[in-house]
Write an enzyme that holds these catalytic residues in place. Sequence first.
Site, mmCIF file in Angstrom:
data_model
loop_
_atom_site.group_PDB
_atom_site.id
_atom_site.type_symbol
_atom_site.label_atom_id
_atom_site.label_comp_id
_atom_site.label_asym_id
_atom_site.label_seq_id
_atom_site.Cartn_x
_atom_site.Cartn_y
_atom_site.Cartn_z
ATOM 1 N N ASN A 11 0.884 -1.333 0.087
ATOM 2 C CA ASN A 11 -0.072 -0.063 -0.072
ATOM 3 C C ASN A 11 0.922 1.127 -0.056
ATOM 4 O OD1 ASN A 11 -1.818 1.699 0.442
ATOM 5 N ND2 ASN A 11 -2.537 1.443 2.329
ATOM 6 N N LYS A 13 -0.097 4.193 -0.621
ATOM 7 C CA LYS A 13 -0.489 5.610 -0.222
ATOM 8 C C LYS A 13 -0.437 6.537 -1.195
ATOM 9 C CE LYS A 13 -0.507 3.613 4.506
ATOM 10 N NZ LYS A 13 -0.334 3.868 5.973
ATOM 11 N N HIS A 96 -9.756 1.360 4.093
ATOM 12 C CA HIS A 96 -8.282 1.726 4.822
ATOM 13 C C HIS A 96 -8.601 2.688 5.888
ATOM 14 C CE1 HIS A 96 -4.236 3.270 5.942
ATOM 15 N NE2 HIS A 96 -3.843 1.671 5.281
ATOM 16 N N GLU A 98 -7.252 5.221 7.096
ATOM 17 C CA GLU A 98 -6.812 6.578 6.558
ATOM 18 C C GLU A 98 -8.060 7.305 5.984
ATOM 19 O OE1 GLU A 98 -2.968 6.057 4.838
ATOM 20 O OE2 GLU A 98 -2.218 5.418 6.771
ATOM 21 N N GLU A 168 -5.879 -4.528 10.440
ATOM 22 C CA GLU A 168 -4.994 -3.353 10.599
ATOM 23 C C GLU A 168 -5.383 -2.360 11.674
ATOM 24 O OE1 GLU A 168 -2.595 -2.328 6.599
ATOM 25 O OE2 GLU A 168 -4.245 -0.837 6.856
ATOM 26 N N SER A 213 2.949 -1.648 10.325
ATOM 27 C CA SER A 213 4.292 -1.665 10.693
ATOM 28 C C SER A 213 5.052 -2.852 10.386
ATOM 29 C CB SER A 213 4.850 -1.247 11.989
ATOM 30 O OG SER A 213 4.313 0.170 12.193
HETATM 31 P P1 PGA Z 1 2.549 0.805 7.722
HETATM 32 O O1 PGA Z 1 1.153 0.911 6.959
HETATM 33 O O2 PGA Z 1 2.929 -0.620 7.135
HETATM 34 O O3 PGA Z 1 3.280 1.762 7.227
HETATM 35 O O4 PGA Z 1 2.326 0.602 9.205
HETATM 36 C C1 PGA Z 1 0.337 -0.242 6.686
HETATM 37 C C2 PGA Z 1 -0.991 0.409 6.085
HETATM 38 O O5 PGA Z 1 -1.686 1.474 6.433
HETATM 39 O O6 PGA Z 1 -1.678 -0.486 5.097
#
Ligand code: PGA
Length: 254
Positions: A11, A13, A96, A98, A168, A213
């Site tokens: 992902n 983003k 997601h 976000e 997540e 993460s």
């Molecule tokens: P991250 O993001 O691996 O940077 O924590 C995961 C995600 O938001 O899909």
Amino acid sequence: MADRVPLLAANWKMHKTIEETERFLADFLPRVPDAGPEVVICPPFLSLRTAVEHCAQSRTRVAAQNMHEEPEGAFTGEVSPPMLVELGVDGVILGHSERRQYFGETDEALARKLPAALGAGLEPILCVGENESQRDSDETEGVLTRQIEADLAHVPDDRLADVVIAYEPIWAIGTGRTATPDQAQEAIATIRGLIENRSADAAGAIRILYGGSVKPDNAAELIGRADVDGALVGGASLDPGDFAAIVQAAEPSR
Ligand code: PGA
């Protein structure tokens, strides 16, 4: 253990221009093993065509990060399922955190987007997960139950296995605070149990990923747990070497 092929999804983003996408793929694609886990790259909309073209001769597939549920209409700034399909895109991330947090994505909208994606032939990757205060007050199971029941409400039982779910936990996204393998396994087993309430067959077949993460040095342990079928990777997927290492970490566990 059920016969589920692990899936690693990147992902990106709002990262990488078209040129940066080309550079990443030129480096990354030769590192993907010929067999083993499935790999999906989810770049921003504007890089989708480039990604599809570069991945055409490879096993790596391409997915979008969002879509509108209608095929067309007066929805300024939105992108529809047929537009993604026309490009050769295979899937789409939906819900997601976000998008839920910053762009008002609701469970009601997701309940419409999930069947729209499946109807268009796109593999949805549905994201669910609790925030820190919900975990601290033992609400994780309740949050996951509400999200899974609402978001998948209009997906028929015989299509549930065509959805990918990503657990997540919001407190682990972009924070460097990975869930422990036990926490990931427990939450994902809870989600599988919710799917089982609707269909035992779907529960055995549906792939449920962990995200938050994930890095090259923690991927194998997380993905090695019985119910964890892969990972949705943000930050570490921006580097071709790191993401390739995560893909390779998923290999020996199955
Ligand atoms: P991250 O993001 O691996 O940077 O924590 C995961 C995600 O938001 O899909």
